[in-house]
Design an enzyme around this catalytic site. Structure first.
Site, PDB file in Angstrom:
ATOM      1  N   ASN A   6     -37.143  35.458 -12.999  1.00 44.82           N
ATOM      2  CA  ASN A   6     -36.256  34.772 -12.167  1.00 44.82           C
ATOM      3  C   ASN A   6     -34.716  34.699 -12.790  1.00 44.82           C
ATOM      4  OD1 ASN A   6     -37.842  32.807 -13.728  1.00 44.82           O
ATOM      5  ND2 ASN A   6     -36.323  31.213 -13.174  1.00 44.82           N
ATOM      6  N   HIS A  92     -44.127  38.279 -13.029  1.00 49.61           N
ATOM      7  CA  HIS A  92     -43.588  36.996 -13.620  1.00 49.61           C
ATOM      8  C   HIS A  92     -44.097  35.740 -13.039  1.00 49.61           C
ATOM      9  CE1 HIS A  92     -40.629  34.856 -15.998  1.00 49.61           C
ATOM     10  NE2 HIS A  92     -40.345  33.984 -14.931  1.00 49.61           N
ATOM     11  N   HIS A 102     -43.682  25.147 -10.283  1.00 47.80           N
ATOM     12  CA  HIS A 102     -43.379  26.614  -9.496  1.00 47.80           C
ATOM     13  C   HIS A 102     -44.585  26.734  -8.727  1.00 47.80           C
ATOM     14  CE1 HIS A 102     -39.989  27.383 -12.313  1.00 47.80           C
ATOM     15  NE2 HIS A 102     -40.701  27.157 -13.218  1.00 47.80           N
ATOM     16  N   HIS A 129     -43.653  32.650 -16.223  1.00 47.90           N
ATOM     17  CA  HIS A 129     -42.829  31.591 -15.343  1.00 47.90           C
ATOM     18  C   HIS A 129     -43.037  30.159 -15.518  1.00 47.90           C
ATOM     19  CE1 HIS A 129     -40.064  30.986 -11.912  1.00 47.90           C
ATOM     20  NE2 HIS A 129     -41.071  30.593 -10.819  1.00 47.90           N
ATOM     21  N   VAL A 130     -44.261  29.811 -15.281  1.00 49.50           N
ATOM     22  CA  VAL A 130     -44.868  28.527 -15.647  1.00 49.50           C
ATOM     23  C   VAL A 130     -44.823  28.419 -17.272  1.00 49.50           C
ATOM     24  CG1 VAL A 130     -46.521  26.414 -15.408  1.00 49.50           C
ATOM     25  CG2 VAL A 130     -45.995  28.246 -13.564  1.00 49.50           C
ATOM     26  N   HIS A 131     -44.114  27.208 -17.707  1.00 47.95           N
ATOM     27  CA  HIS A 131     -44.132  26.959 -19.104  1.00 47.95           C
ATOM     28  C   HIS A 131     -45.430  25.941 -19.678  1.00 47.95           C
ATOM     29  CE1 HIS A 131     -40.228  28.614 -19.097  1.00 47.95           C
ATOM     30  NE2 HIS A 131     -39.649  27.759 -18.245  1.00 47.95           N
TER      31      HIS A 131
END
Length: 228
Positions: A6, A92, A102, A129-131
């Site tokens: 993103n 992603h 997210h 994407h998700v940390h």
């Protein structure tokens, strides 16, 4: 080998810019070799063709009328599965996610493409994407399915935003392991039927494998030979 996230959209409010212009300038992926019309999605082989990797774009069109969807179907149709024993996909935005961060970001893409990957017997889908880190059971259409791909979120490489440390409770039955720590993963393909996935947490001061699982290729599972 990379695929866009993103942050690579690179649009500037009021000023405007061409999406992915810096990304495409810096990261020229071998999309022409896989006859893809775009640098945002492509595929490549590893190990003399024993492993085929799909690099899919979460932030370009992916519905059934899109160039990406048509390319994906054509790419899969060209595979000789007597030679290509393993099939992996990278995206992603995760299609499955029990983190509060997210939620639902990959749902539209899942609805558009999951059936195609399932029918092709993709062995595992890796997302970012998700940390944080999360490993799911083999899954299809939000349910455990022995012929579905293993889904792994490995968006924990480090970032300035911090960790995504809030999860949905109770933990869904399809989610087998989750932890909000920085780390990295390693996939070792041992042979045509078995591969070892391991996740290493980075903040222990020494090499620590926190989660690992042996993956058996779907092609070697007789129950998955039929498109059930």
């Amino acid at each position: 080998m990379v695929t866009e996230g993103n942050h690579e959209i690179e649009t500037i409010p009021l000023i405007g810019s061409t999406p992915f212009k810096p990304y495409n300038a810096r990261y020229h992926m071998p999309y022409e070799e896989s006859t893809s019309p775009s640098n945002l999605f492509y595929s490549f082989d590893v190990g003399g063709g024993a492993v085929h990797v799909l690099m899919l774009g979460s932030y370009t069109d992916f519905d059934s009328s899109s160039d990406q969807f048509k390319w994906l179907q054509a790419d899969l149709a060209k595979l000789d599965r007597s030679k290509t024993k393993w099939l992996f996909a990278l995206i992603h935005a995760p299609w499955y996610n029990s983190n509060k961060a997210h939620q639902g970001d990959g749902e539209d893409m899942r609805k558009a493409m999951e059936e195609t990957l399932y029918a092709a017997r993709v062995d595992a889908v890796f997302a970012g994407h998700v940390h944080a880190y999360e490993r799911f059971a083999p899954v299809y259409n939000s349910k455990k399915n022995q012929c579905g791909p293993l889904h792994i979120t490995i968006g924990d490489g480090g970032n300035r935003e911090g960790l995504a440390n809030k999860y949905i409770n109770p933990q869904p039955s399809i989610s087998l392991f989750r932890e909000a720590s920085f780390g990295h993963g390693q996939l070792q393909v041992a042979n045509g039927t078995h591969a070892l996935w391991s996740w290493h947490r980075n903040d222990d001061g020494e090499a620590v494998v926190v989660d690992n699982v042996w993956i058996t290729s779907l092609l070697s599972n007789p129950a998955c030979h039929k498109k059930n």
